[in-house]
Design a protein around this motif. Structure first.
Motif, PDB file in Angstrom:
ATOM      1  N   GLY A 187       0.721  -1.250   0.028  1.00  0.00           N
ATOM      2  CA  GLY A 187      -0.292  -0.043  -0.010  1.00  0.00           C
ATOM      3  C   GLY A 187       0.691   1.151   0.086  1.00  0.00           C
ATOM      4  N   LEU A 188       2.244   1.109   0.105  1.00  0.00           N
ATOM      5  CA  LEU A 188       2.857   2.317   0.272  1.00  0.00           C
ATOM      6  C   LEU A 188       3.091   3.185  -1.048  1.00  0.00           C
ATOM      7  N   VAL A 189       2.663   4.335  -0.992  1.00  0.00           N
ATOM      8  CA  VAL A 189       2.585   5.262  -2.020  1.00  0.00           C
ATOM      9  C   VAL A 189       3.592   6.363  -2.291  1.00  0.00           C
ATOM     10  N   SER A 190       3.820   6.920  -0.584  1.00  0.00           N
ATOM     11  CA  SER A 190       4.476   8.014  -0.906  1.00  0.00           C
ATOM     12  C   SER A 190       5.151   8.387   0.457  1.00  0.00           C
ATOM     13  N   PHE A 191       5.963   9.528   0.559  1.00  0.00           N
ATOM     14  CA  PHE A 191       6.998   9.866   1.617  1.00  0.00           C
ATOM     15  C   PHE A 191       6.882  11.054   2.091  1.00  0.00           C
ATOM     16  N   GLY A 192       6.655  11.193   3.545  1.00  0.00           N
ATOM     17  CA  GLY A 192       6.186  12.536   3.862  1.00  0.00           C
ATOM     18  C   GLY A 192       7.076  13.018   4.883  1.00  0.00           C
ATOM     19  N   LEU A 193       6.992  14.210   5.638  1.00  0.00           N
ATOM     20  CA  LEU A 193       7.746  14.759   6.645  1.00  0.00           C
ATOM     21  C   LEU A 193       6.529  15.469   7.467  1.00  0.00           C
ATOM     22  N   GLY A 194       6.420  15.008   8.726  1.00  0.00           N
ATOM     23  CA  GLY A 194       5.534  15.892   9.569  1.00  0.00           C
ATOM     24  C   GLY A 194       6.051  16.413  11.003  1.00  0.00           C
ATOM     25  N   GLY A 195       5.293  16.771  11.897  1.00  0.00           N
ATOM     26  CA  GLY A 195       5.566  17.359  13.116  1.00  0.00           C
ATOM     27  C   GLY A 195       5.906  18.758  12.918  1.00  0.00           C
ATOM     28  N   PRO A 196       6.847  19.369  13.740  1.00  0.00           N
ATOM     29  CA  PRO A 196       7.082  20.813  14.001  1.00  0.00           C
ATOM     30  C   PRO A 196       7.771  21.322  12.634  1.00  0.00           C
TER      31      PRO A 196
END
Ligand code: NOS
Length: 340
Positions: free
Chosen positions: A164-173
């Motif tokens: 199911g993996l389609v994308s790479f992200g960056l969260g948090g502050p």
């Protein structure tokens, strides 16, 4: 129920920006908190939990978020959480959802990466089988944990590579977490065929969004509302069709905006910036995807045709297969035509 509310309730939808642990229902949070009572600050009582989910600012939100993350201790917790999220999404007629999951947080707490991925993939199969919902994953780096978490998130993504993996992200502050430092990890993720979807311009200014585009190759931006402060950036997003994933109530509840009436969604749309409307961390923000559609309809002055177009935009901006997109677009068209 007004006509628009009932139209939204039945409308087939796609959700592109919703966090895994942030989607845990109060019932699930209370259940997990009770299991770990004594070792966690998270209350088990629903009224107390509602109060616990009142945030002074974004930093406080992240602190609370991580205390809920801490309740998830084994692969079975992950499986249950993910399956229950799917149930809630399907109740709202969501047919396709990209769920932002943070494997680093779980692996760091002792859940092995293969067990983590097996648990989410099991839930994905269950969601398709039991709810007719297609789930996809965005693996995100929790920014506050820095480069070691980027390294580990990339490793898990490439070594496990769940279906199911389609994308790479960056969260948090964003404050104190400059985007450019993550470039090598995004380069490798993109080279491996993952889409780039960092958060930017949620709690800092337009420069962070420029960094996300230039340094991280962002194809969509998480939040990105600060773009409204920069005419040149809005023109760029419009020209290059880089969509923003807008989450209005989230911005209110983390105090990124002081008042919904001041939310920049109207200015973004007027400038031709592509957007979708999303729920982010719905129970924590006391909202649902349906409610976010209603809020957006109010801010943008949309009728049923406008709301149907909003739903189509989310499908168009998604990373679903062309066939999957066509199927959901046709379902939206049919629903709109037959409504009322
Ligand atoms: O609105 C949000 N902005 C940024 N990160 C968020 C948001 N909601 C949940 N997370 C989550 O916060 C964790 C710590 O970095 C990550 O797991 C991220 O997915």
């Amino acid at each position: 129920m007004t006509d628009l509310t009932s139209f939204i309730a039945g409308l087939p939808k796609a959700e592109l920006h919703v966090h895994h642990v942030g989607s845990a229902s109060p019932r699930i949070v209370a259940e997990l908190a009770a299991r770990h009572e004594g070792s966690s600050p998270v209350p088990t009582d629903p009224a107390a939990l509602e109060k616990y989910f009142e945030f002074h600012d974004f930093a406080h939100f992240i602190e609370v978020y991580l205390s809920v993350v801490d309740l998830i201790r084994d692969a079975e917790d992950i499986r249950l959480l993910t399956y229950e999220i799917a149930r809630e999404l399907s109740r709202q007629q969501v047919r396709y959802a990209e769920l932002t999951v943070t494997p680093y947080s779980s692996v760091r707490r002792g859940i092995p990466a293969p067990a983590f991925c097996e648990a989410i993939e099991d839930a994905r199969a269950g969601a398709r089988r039991d709810f007719g919902l297609e789930l996809a994953w965005c693996f995100d780096i929790p920014g506050e944990a820095g480069l070691p978490s980027a390294e580990e998130t990339l490793r898990i993504a490439l070594e496990q590579r769940p279906d199911g993996l389609v994308s790479f992200g960056l969260g948090g502050p964003e404050i104190g977490v400059p985007r450019p430092q993550f470039k090598p990890y995004f380069d490798k993720a993109r080279a491996a065929g993952l889409h780039s979807v960092p958060h930017a311009g949620e709690t800092t200014g337009p420069e962070t969004i420029w960094d996300a585009i230039r340094e991280l190759g962002a194809e969509r931006i998480g939040h990105g509302i600060a773009a409204a402060q920069d005419e040149r950036l809005m023109a760029y997003l419009a020209e290059h069709q880089i969509p923003l994933e807008v989450c209005p109530t989230s911005n209110l509840r983390t105090r990124a905006v002081a008042d919904l009436a001041e939310h920049p969604i109207g200015r973004l749309v007027a400038a031709g910036v592509p957007i979708s409307v999303n729920s982010d961390d719905p129970p924590m923000f006391g909202t649902t995807l349906e409610q976010e559609y209603a809020v957006a309809a109010g801010l943008l002055g949309l009728d049923t045709a406008g709301v149907a177009e909003l739903a189509r935009d989310a499908v168009r901006h998604s990373f679903r297969s062309d066939a999957g997109k066509a199927e959901l677009l046709a379902e939206i068209d049919a629903y709109h035509e037959n409504y009322g």
